[in-house]
Write a protein that holds these residues in place. Structure first.
Motif, PDB file in Angstrom:
ATOM      1  N   GLY A  73       0.812  -1.215   0.000  1.00 31.80           N
ATOM      2  CA  GLY A  73       0.000   0.000   0.000  1.00 31.80           C
ATOM      3  C   GLY A  73       0.844   1.263   0.000  1.00 31.80           C
ATOM      4  O   GLY A  73       2.076   1.225   0.062  1.00 31.80           O
ATOM      5  N   PRO A  74       0.193   2.424  -0.047  1.00 31.35           N
ATOM      6  CA  PRO A  74       0.894   3.697  -0.127  1.00 31.35           C
ATOM      7  C   PRO A  74       1.452   4.142   1.225  1.00 31.35           C
ATOM      8  O   PRO A  74       1.012   3.669   2.282  1.00 31.35           O
ATOM      9  N   ILE A  75       2.415   5.066   1.170  1.00 32.34           N
ATOM     10  CA  ILE A  75       2.956   5.662   2.397  1.00 32.34           C
ATOM     11  C   ILE A  75       2.098   6.869   2.734  1.00 32.34           C
ATOM     12  O   ILE A  75       2.390   8.008   2.349  1.00 32.34           O
ATOM     13  N   GLU A  76       1.000   6.615   3.413  1.00 31.99           N
ATOM     14  CA  GLU A  76       0.092   7.674   3.824  1.00 31.99           C
ATOM     15  C   GLU A  76      -0.439   7.356   5.212  1.00 31.99           C
ATOM     16  O   GLU A  76      -0.260   6.238   5.719  1.00 31.99           O
ATOM     17  N   LEU A  77      -1.093   8.319   5.819  1.00 35.16           N
ATOM     18  CA  LEU A  77      -1.449   8.205   7.229  1.00 35.16           C
ATOM     19  C   LEU A  77      -2.304   6.983   7.560  1.00 35.16           C
ATOM     20  O   LEU A  77      -2.236   6.464   8.675  1.00 35.16           O
ATOM     21  N   SER A  78      -3.075   6.507   6.617  1.00 34.92           N
ATOM     22  CA  SER A  78      -3.930   5.349   6.880  1.00 34.92           C
ATOM     23  C   SER A  78      -3.181   4.020   6.808  1.00 34.92           C
ATOM     24  O   SER A  78      -3.759   2.969   7.094  1.00 34.92           O
ATOM     25  N   ASN A  79      -1.877   4.067   6.469  1.00 33.45           N
ATOM     26  CA  ASN A  79      -1.162   2.812   6.224  1.00 33.45           C
ATOM     27  C   ASN A  79       0.234   2.775   6.842  1.00 33.45           C
ATOM     28  O   ASN A  79       1.039   1.938   6.465  1.00 33.45           O
ATOM     29  N   ILE A  80       0.527   3.664   7.792  1.00 30.24           N
ATOM     30  CA  ILE A  80       1.863   3.673   8.389  1.00 30.24           C
ATOM     31  C   ILE A  80       1.780   3.615   9.916  1.00 30.24           C
ATOM     32  O   ILE A  80       0.789   4.030  10.505  1.00 30.24           O
ATOM     33  N   GLU A  91       1.739  10.947  20.403  1.00 32.96           N
ATOM     34  CA  GLU A  91       3.139  10.797  19.996  1.00 32.96           C
ATOM     35  C   GLU A  91       3.235  10.167  18.613  1.00 32.96           C
ATOM     36  O   GLU A  91       3.994  10.632  17.747  1.00 32.96           O
ATOM     37  N   ASN A  92       2.477   9.118  18.381  1.00 30.87           N
ATOM     38  CA  ASN A  92       2.528   8.443  17.085  1.00 30.87           C
ATOM     39  C   ASN A  92       2.092   9.366  15.952  1.00 30.87           C
ATOM     40  O   ASN A  92       2.739   9.425  14.901  1.00 30.87           O
ATOM     41  N   TRP A  93       0.993  10.058  16.152  1.00 31.69           N
ATOM     42  CA  TRP A  93       0.465  10.929  15.102  1.00 31.69           C
ATOM     43  C   TRP A  93       1.450  12.048  14.780  1.00 31.69           C
ATOM     44  O   TRP A  93       1.641  12.392  13.607  1.00 31.69           O
ATOM     45  N   PHE A  94       2.084  12.608  15.795  1.00 33.09           N
ATOM     46  CA  PHE A  94       3.070  13.670  15.575  1.00 33.09           C
ATOM     47  C   PHE A  94       4.180  13.181  14.648  1.00 33.09           C
ATOM     48  O   PHE A  94       4.571  13.875  13.690  1.00 33.09           O
ATOM     49  N   ILE A  95       4.686  11.978  14.884  1.00 32.04           N
ATOM     50  CA  ILE A  95       5.737  11.423  14.036  1.00 32.04           C
ATOM     51  C   ILE A  95       5.190  11.076  12.657  1.00 32.04           C
ATOM     52  O   ILE A  95       5.797  11.384  11.626  1.00 32.04           O
ATOM     53  N   LEU A  96       4.024  10.443  12.611  1.00 28.74           N
ATOM     54  CA  LEU A  96       3.493   9.932  11.350  1.00 28.74           C
ATOM     55  C   LEU A  96       3.103  11.036  10.385  1.00 28.74           C
ATOM     56  O   LEU A  96       3.228  10.867   9.155  1.00 28.74           O
ATOM     57  N   VAL A  97       2.621  12.165  10.880  1.00 30.07           N
ATOM     58  CA  VAL A  97       2.333  13.292   9.990  1.00 30.07           C
ATOM     59  C   VAL A  97       3.612  13.722   9.269  1.00 30.07           C
ATOM     60  O   VAL A  97       3.611  14.002   8.062  1.00 30.07           O
ATOM     61  N   HIS A  98       4.724  13.736   9.999  1.00 27.18           N
ATOM     62  CA  HIS A  98       6.001  14.081   9.367  1.00 27.18           C
ATOM     63  C   HIS A  98       6.414  13.023   8.339  1.00 27.18           C
ATOM     64  O   HIS A  98       6.922  13.356   7.268  1.00 27.18           O
ATOM     65  N   VAL A  99       6.184  11.744   8.663  1.00 31.38           N
ATOM     66  CA  VAL A  99       6.506  10.679   7.710  1.00 31.38           C
ATOM     67  C   VAL A  99       5.707  10.857   6.421  1.00 31.38           C
ATOM     68  O   VAL A  99       6.253  10.765   5.310  1.00 31.38           O
ATOM     69  N   ALA A 100       4.416  11.111   6.559  1.00 28.84           N
ATOM     70  CA  ALA A 100       3.563  11.265   5.376  1.00 28.84           C
ATOM     71  C   ALA A 100       3.981  12.474   4.538  1.00 28.84           C
ATOM     72  O   ALA A 100       3.950  12.425   3.299  1.00 28.84           O
ATOM     73  N   ILE A 101       4.361  13.557   5.191  1.00 30.90           N
ATOM     74  CA  ILE A 101       4.846  14.739   4.469  1.00 30.90           C
ATOM     75  C   ILE A 101       6.119  14.401   3.699  1.00 30.90           C
ATOM     76  O   ILE A 101       6.266  14.755   2.519  1.00 30.90           O
ATOM     77  N   GLU A 102       7.041  13.725   4.369  1.00 32.63           N
ATOM     78  CA  GLU A 102       8.308  13.379   3.713  1.00 32.63           C
ATOM     79  C   GLU A 102       8.065  12.499   2.483  1.00 32.63           C
ATOM     80  O   GLU A 102       8.715  12.681   1.444  1.00 32.63           O
ATOM     81  N   ALA A 103       7.146  11.547   2.602  1.00 32.70           N
ATOM     82  CA  ALA A 103       6.870  10.659   1.473  1.00 32.70           C
ATOM     83  C   ALA A 103       6.294  11.431   0.289  1.00 32.70           C
ATOM     84  O   ALA A 103       6.735  11.261  -0.856  1.00 32.70           O
ATOM     85  N   ARG A 104       5.319  12.277   0.553  1.00 28.43           N
ATOM     86  CA  ARG A 104       4.696  13.034  -0.549  1.00 28.43           C
ATOM     87  C   ARG A 104       5.681  14.017  -1.174  1.00 28.43           C
ATOM     88  O   ARG A 104       5.617  14.290  -2.381  1.00 28.43           O
ATOM     89  N   ALA A 105       6.620  14.519  -0.373  1.00 34.58           N
ATOM     90  CA  ALA A 105       7.604  15.471  -0.892  1.00 34.58           C
ATOM     91  C   ALA A 105       8.496  14.860  -1.960  1.00 34.58           C
ATOM     92  O   ALA A 105       9.094  15.572  -2.762  1.00 34.58           O
TER      93      ALA A 105
END
Length: 392
Positions: free
Chosen positions: A138-145, A157-171
């Protein structure tokens, strides 16, 4: 010299600056696995109030050269675990620790030296190498990481990190267009540059939309009280005015060390855009701080930004072309970066500056990197907007 392909900088179109391997598939050997097991228990250890004793009891003692047995991926996984352990030791009890025991100091410094980074929690260990996919296809997006290593754990804590992960992937989609943009500039192809810049601005719209989701599952109070305390560094931090002594690290010569704390400003996305667009910032303490943070990025990502800074003549090309469509496409990207900085400023206010309680090392007026951030974030946002070009 042309900008290299993304993989030469340890990047990819699909993941941007995120690790190109699946971090959850990395298996650490022997004592390194034992240390990782202790780190993964931090959500159970930290609430006891005696995390230092409990973690040290379970950690092995490494010898010089033990880090040499690790592959690059293993070293990065081990660094993620050890950096969380180090931060937990320093900040995890009521009284701040200013001496890091040899069991933590020596492997932390060996890993940092191996990877070309600093021996505490960097953004790369907190975000770039600290995620996995629920569905590997699946994709690297908030619903799948999900997050691999935590301090206390929990949704905020998880959401704070994961929002950054999703931003990095889309970038990654924007980063992947930077070499074609510079190649088209070299060829004088106005239409190609305009098209690529328009597409890049659309990616930035997605990045801001992801960033806008931070409050959904990360509450400002919970962030300030339960997430932020563990990610501070020990440079310009009044709780550690003399820094931290890393016991048993010969190269330090017995001197205490001061390092900047983990911060989203260590992300390489915005500096890459600044470099591409030719956006500069006037000298101030925040600019000096951001320049200093460059060494906290992984070496490949530093080279990417450095090469962009050296090679990009996009702004001059747009100014000389005097093409209205090109100028609008360029301005759309400048405005997108300014808007992203505006959202960062708003979050800095609500998640940090407006919180009511200061504690040792967790000051509402000072960022995790150790700077008085509010006025300088605003200034840098305004300086970005000042780079908008007139459209003829």
């Amino acid at each position: 010299m042309s900008l290299l392909a993304l993989d030469a900088y340890d990047m990819s179109p699909e993941r941007g600056f995120l690790c190109r391997y699946n971090a959850d598939e990395v298996i650490l050997p022997g004592d390194w696995a034992q240390a990782a097991a202790v780190a993964l228990r931090l959500p159970q250890l930290l609430p006891t109030g005696r995390v230092r004793h409990l973690m040290l009891r379970g950690l092995p003692m490494f010898k010089d050269g033990d880090v040499d047995q690790l592959t690059e991926e293993m070293a990065r996984a081990a660094m993620a675990h050890y950096s969380f352990l180090v931060q937990s030791y320093i900040w995890g009890e009521a009284e701040t620790a200013s001496v890091l025991p040899e069991k933590l100091a020596r492997p932390m410094c060996a890993l940092a030296e191996r990877l070309g980074q600093q021996p505490l929690l960097p953004y790369s260990s907190y975000v770039l190498d600290n995620w996995a996919l629920h569905d590997p296809e699946g994709p690297i997006e908030l619903s799948n990481i999900y997050v691999l290593q935590n301090f206390l754990g929990g949704q905020d804590e998880n959401w704070f990190i994961l929002v950054h992960v999703a931003i990095e992937a889309r970038a990654g989609a924007a980063l992947n267009r930077m070499k074609p943009i510079l190649d088209a500039v070299e060829e004088g192809d106005i239409a190609a540059v305009t098209k690529l810049l328009t597409e890049t601005a659309e990616v930035w719209s997605d990045l801001k939309a992801i960033f806008d989701r931070m409050p959904e599952r990360c509450d400002p109070y919970a962030y300030f009280e339960r997430v932020r305390p563990y990610i501070h560094g020990w440079k310009d931090n009044p709780a550690l005015p003399e820094g931290v002594l890393y016991e048993g690290v010969v190269s330090h010569g017995g001197a205490r060390q001061s390092y900047r704390g983990q911060t989203g400003s260590q992300s390489s996305i915005v500096p890459s855009m600044d470099a591409l667009l030719g956006i500069g910032h006037a000298a101030d303490p925040m600019k000096a701080y951001l320049d200093e943070l460059h060494i906290y990025r992984p070496p490949g990502h530093r080279r990417f930004i450095d090469d962009l800074r050296e090679q990009s003549n996009l702004r001059a090309f747009v100014m000389m072309a005097k093409d209205s469509a090109l100028s609008r496409a360029y301005n759309a990207n400048v405005q997108a970066v300014a808007d992203f900085r505006s959202r960062h400023l708003e979050y800095a206010a609500s998640y940090i500056n407006k919180q009511s309680r200061n504690s040792a090392g967790n000051d509402t007026d000072v960022g995790t990197g150790g700077t008085p951030f509010m006025k300088y974030l605003r200034k840098h946002r305004d300086e970005t907007s000042a780079n908008l070009l007139p459209v003829t």
